[in-house]
Design an enzyme around this catalytic site. Structure first.
Site, short mmCIF file in Angstrom:
data_model
loop_
_atom_site.label_atom_id
_atom_site.label_comp_id
_atom_site.label_asym_id
_atom_site.label_seq_id
_atom_site.Cartn_x
_atom_site.Cartn_y
_atom_site.Cartn_z
N ARG A 130 0.85 -1.19 0.00
CA ARG A 130 0.00 0.00 0.00
C ARG A 130 0.89 1.23 0.00
O ARG A 130 2.10 1.14 0.15
CB ARG A 130 -0.99 0.01 1.18
CG ARG A 130 -0.62 -0.70 2.43
CD ARG A 130 0.22 0.05 3.44
NE ARG A 130 0.07 1.47 3.48
CZ ARG A 130 1.08 2.30 3.64
NH1 ARG A 130 2.33 1.84 3.74
NH2 ARG A 130 0.88 3.59 3.68
N GLY A 131 0.24 2.37 -0.21
CA GLY A 131 0.96 3.61 -0.45
C GLY A 131 0.98 3.87 -1.94
O GLY A 131 1.34 2.99 -2.74
N ALA A 132 0.57 5.07 -2.35
CA ALA A 132 0.38 5.36 -3.77
C ALA A 132 1.60 5.05 -4.63
O ALA A 132 1.49 4.36 -5.65
CB ALA A 132 -0.06 6.81 -3.95
N ASN A 151 -6.09 12.16 0.33
CA ASN A 151 -5.14 11.39 1.14
C ASN A 151 -5.93 10.54 2.12
O ASN A 151 -7.15 10.57 2.16
CB ASN A 151 -4.16 12.33 1.85
CG ASN A 151 -2.99 11.58 2.45
OD1 ASN A 151 -2.35 10.77 1.78
ND2 ASN A 151 -2.71 11.80 3.72
N LYS A 152 -5.22 9.80 2.94
CA LYS A 152 -5.86 8.89 3.89
C LYS A 152 -6.93 9.61 4.70
O LYS A 152 -6.76 10.74 5.12
CB LYS A 152 -4.80 8.31 4.81
CG LYS A 152 -5.32 7.28 5.80
CD LYS A 152 -6.00 6.11 5.11
CE LYS A 152 -5.10 5.42 4.11
NZ LYS A 152 -5.81 4.41 3.31
N ARG A 177 -7.12 -0.44 -6.88
CA ARG A 177 -7.28 0.70 -5.96
C ARG A 177 -7.58 1.92 -6.83
O ARG A 177 -6.67 2.48 -7.43
CB ARG A 177 -6.02 0.95 -5.13
CG ARG A 177 -5.58 -0.14 -4.19
CD ARG A 177 -6.52 -0.37 -3.01
NE ARG A 177 -6.76 0.80 -2.18
CZ ARG A 177 -5.99 1.20 -1.16
NH1 ARG A 177 -4.87 0.53 -0.89
NH2 ARG A 177 -6.32 2.24 -0.43
N GLN A 183 -2.31 2.21 10.14
CA GLN A 183 -1.02 2.31 9.45
C GLN A 183 -0.01 3.13 10.25
O GLN A 183 1.19 2.86 10.22
CB GLN A 183 -1.20 2.95 8.06
CG GLN A 183 -1.94 2.07 7.07
CD GLN A 183 -3.41 2.45 6.98
OE1 GLN A 183 -4.01 2.86 7.98
NE2 GLN A 183 -3.99 2.31 5.81
N ASP A 222 -2.54 10.74 -2.31
CA ASP A 222 -2.87 9.73 -3.31
C ASP A 222 -3.29 10.35 -4.63
O ASP A 222 -3.21 9.70 -5.67
CB ASP A 222 -3.97 8.81 -2.77
CG ASP A 222 -3.43 7.84 -1.75
OD1 ASP A 222 -3.20 6.68 -2.11
OD2 ASP A 222 -3.22 8.23 -0.59
#
Length: 354
Positions: free
Chosen positions: A58-60, A255-256, A101, A204, A245
């Protein structure tokens, strides 16, 4: 100011979430950290797509890199005499990877790069794909190190910072975006204290960010997400530093989930808000945050922690994974191309074109 030469990368950049072995893609399984360090082996593009969707990676930036290698794996399952012929046969695999995603623009960007080089390739199209996937990873690492130095240069010595989610080596090819700025700021003795929000529901921040910082010997203090405003009021932090993201043409940033409320609280308390992301996260074709598709995940993710249910049966939940922070609440967007202060449409167009 760019002091990247003064950063000890041997200390601050040794975690790698992705490893291409030549036969398969090995992913550090981020669902099991910090207590179990285990790798997921992906031998097919569908395995990569599943790893992206299930948050094993995970993570863009990291999912964009993983998708690039997913295309390389898909190429092994077809026969074609040219890149253009291969592109037609690979389209279903490309679509499955892209759907894993939908919010993170890096995923579509990486797949677009793979499509572009494939369309122009000759009989050596498989080698062309492998070189492009490696280039995506190499460029991300270089960008992260440069952004770290640029972002750290904005921070006054002795500052405290708060970060959200995980934006470090685990989310990228290495070093990290927002966490890269924090690493650089610690190395340059600009940052005196680091706070990390736990980041429900996948935790996270609690599971990944403070673990990463611990590996580097950086002292970090974990807080409940709901403690952030009180922390800002206390005067212990001068910057909130997050990743992204997707960044729109007007500076609106997805973003998150939870980033938006941090930006609101930061503005109220006079705390500055920094977004750090590679230029591949910038989407000038999306005018503003209202146009972004916000991924919704299983509401059941809110019903417990660590496999233990904490919510009564029959309860409903709403589980958006991202929110959008308006550009006017952002003090600086940092990319490898430079710093955009007080981002708006004109400043974004000056930096990235139309």
């Amino acid at each position: 100011m760019n002091d990247s030469a003064h950063i000890d990368y041997a200390r601050y950049d040794h975690i790698r979430p992705l490893l291409w072995t030549g036969d398969a893609l090995e992913l550090l399984d981020q669902r099991k950290l910090p207590f179990v360090v285990e790798h997921v082996r992906c031998d097919s593009s569908d395995a990569v797509a599943e790893a992206i969707h299930s948050l094993a990676v995970r993570g863009a930036p990291a999912i964009g890199i993983a998708a690039g290698w997913g295309v390389v794996l898909a190429a092994r399952e077809i026969a074609a005499d040219s890149g253009s012929e291969a592109l037609q046969k690979l389209e279903p695999a490309l679509l499955r990877l892209n759907a894993a995603r939908p919010t993170a623009v890096n995923l579509a960007w990486a797949l677009m790069r793979m499509r572009r080089v494939l369309a122009a390739a000759g009989p050596d199209w498989r080698d062309v794909l492998a070189r492009e996937a490696q280039a995506i990873a190499d460029e991300d690492l270089a960008a992260n190190r440069h952004m770290g130095a640029l972002g750290a240069g904005l921070i006054a010595p002795g500052s405290g910072v708060l970060t959200h989610c995980n934006t470090g080596s685990l989310a990228t090819a290495g070093f990290g975006t927002a966490l890269g700025v924090i690493r650089a700021g610690m190395a340059q003795q600009r940052i005196s204290k680091v706070f990390a929000g736990e980041t429900r529901p996948w935790l996270q921040g609690a599971r990944l960010t403070v673990w990463e910082l611990q590996q580097d010997g950086i002292d970090a203090t974990l807080i409940a997400d709901s403690a952030a405003s009180h922390l800002m009021k206390s005067g212990l932090v001068q910057w909130v530093i997050v990743g992204a993201d997707r960044i729109c043409a007007n500076g609106d940033t997805a973003n998150k989930i939870g980033s938006y409320q941090l930006a609101i609280a930061a503005r109220h308390h006079g705390v500055k808000f920094m977004v750090v992301a590679p230029s591949s996260t910038v989407d000038m074709a999306t005018a503003d945050g209202d146009q972004i598709e916000i991924e919704q995940r299983d509401p059941g993710e809110l019903f417990g922690v660590g496999g233990v249910r904490t919510v009564a049966d029959g309860i409903h939940a709403w589980n958006p994974v991202f929110d959008v922070t308006p550009g006017h609440l952002i003090d600086a967007i940092v990319t490898e191309r430079g710093v955009i202060a007080q981002p708006d449409l004109a400043r974004m167009q000056a930096a990235f074109g139309n």
